[in-house]
Design an enzyme around this catalytic site. Structure first.
Site, PDB file in Angstrom:
ATOM      1  CD  GLN A  57      39.336  44.589  41.337  1.00 24.40           C
ATOM      2  OE1 GLN A  57      40.211  43.925  41.544  1.00 24.40           O
ATOM      3  NE2 GLN A  57      38.172  44.634  41.806  1.00 24.40           N
TER       4      GLN A  57
ATOM      5  CE  LYS B 200      29.148  38.529  39.282  1.00 28.18           C
ATOM      6  NZ  LYS B 200      30.304  38.384  39.732  1.00 28.18           N
TER       7      LYS B 200
END
Length: 317
Positions: free
Chosen positions: A140, A68
């Site tokens: 977030q 990732k």
């Protein structure tokens, strides 16, 4: 040829996946020694301010391994671009053949982080939550609040952010589902909330030990490099339980790293999340305890969410 899955398709697949359960399984596998997760690769940028993380690994005897790449460039908002960017690469663990490229634009990193926050609150938040405090106003912050509602629902919300315009925009985006108060300072959050999530890239401690009420749980999300810090080191010393998502990573980044470096706590007192969720004695046992979960982000989360999306894609074919 590797399958390319774009963001819109990823979002559609995610609707049918229990990401919190996937995170729990991943953390257990990690803490039980059933994963191979090398140290994080990291690039830090100054002009403009940003960072890129390369996380990779695999679960032993599984079908895949995952690489990732995710970044956070905090001035992107001025360009009308999300601060989070990235992609996930899925490979066959037995042959190395690329199986899928997930062009998630950082979305899967955001989702798995929010799910980990919800998992932390599930095991460590007090049973009676009087208000949830969110420090930060980015994507977030919003996702943490939304995912908390799955296991620790509370409609009384306090918000603090450095930029007042961003705070107003954030409150408008949340709509009318919550009773929202805007705090003038992080200390005001602490005085009114017993479940707090910090989601900023701050390099200066925002929450002080003296401000935290008895029985408060804090999930610290923003500090994922050695330079970032949202919690005063004295606050970790004050806590009854300190949890790391990864003890090895906590030796070089995050709130625990800062507190150990400052001589406020010992590494030996820190418990790993995947260990704690398997043992009731390591979880919150009293409404008076102060608990802190430090989430620096672990590759096993990326493995679990990438696998889940790919398997969901195969089912839909």
């Amino acid at each position: 040829m590797a399958t390319v899955i774009n963001l819109e398709e990823i979002k559609s697949i995610l609707k049918n996946i229990d990401i919190i359960a996937a995170m729990e399984e991943g953390f257990i596998q990690y803490s039980n020694g059933n994963t191979v997760v090398p140290p994080v690769g990291e690039l830090l940028f100054e002009k403009p301010k940003g960072d890129a993380h390369i996380k990779y690994g695999y679960i032993k005897n599984d079908d895949y391994y995952v690489i990732k790449v995710a970044s956070g460039f905090y001035d992107n908002v001025k360009l009308g671009i999300a601060s989070s960017q990235g992609l996930m690469l899925l490979f066959d663990q037995k042959t190395g053949v690329p199986k899928a490229i997930l062009l998630d634009e950082g979305h899967l990193t955001d989702i798995r982080t929010a799910a980990a926050g919800a998992l932390a609150a599930r095991y460590f938040a007090p049973k009676k939550i009087k208000a949830i405090g969110i420090i930060g106003t980015g994507i977030q912050a919003k996702l943490q609040l939304q995912y908390l509602q799955k296991h620790t629902p509370c409609s009384s919300i306090w918000i603090w952010g450095r930029n007042k315009e961003n705070v107003k925009k954030f409150v408008q985006e949340l709509g009318t589902d919550f009773n929202i108060q805007i705090a003038e300072s992080p200390s005001e959050i602490a005085k009114n909330c017993n479940l707090i999530v910090t989601t900023t890239p701050s390099e200066i401690a925002l929450l002080k030990a003296e401000d935290i009420q008895v029985g408060t749980h804090i999930t610290a999300v923003g500090s994922d490099t050695e330079h970032k810090q949202e919690l005063e080191s004295e606050l970790l010393k004050k806590a009854d339980i300190v949890i790391a998502d990864s003890i090895p990573q906590s030796k070089s980044r995050g709130e625990i790293y800062k507190a150990v470096s400052d001589g406020k706590i010992s590494e030996n007192t820190v418990i790993e999340l995947g260990t704690a969720v398997q043992d009731l004695k390591l979880q919150r046992t009293s409404e008076d305890q102060i608990t802190i979960v430090d989430l620096t982000g672990v590759a096993v989360q990326d493995i679990m969410i990438t696998k889940a999306v790919y398997n969901g894609y195969l089912k839909n074919k």
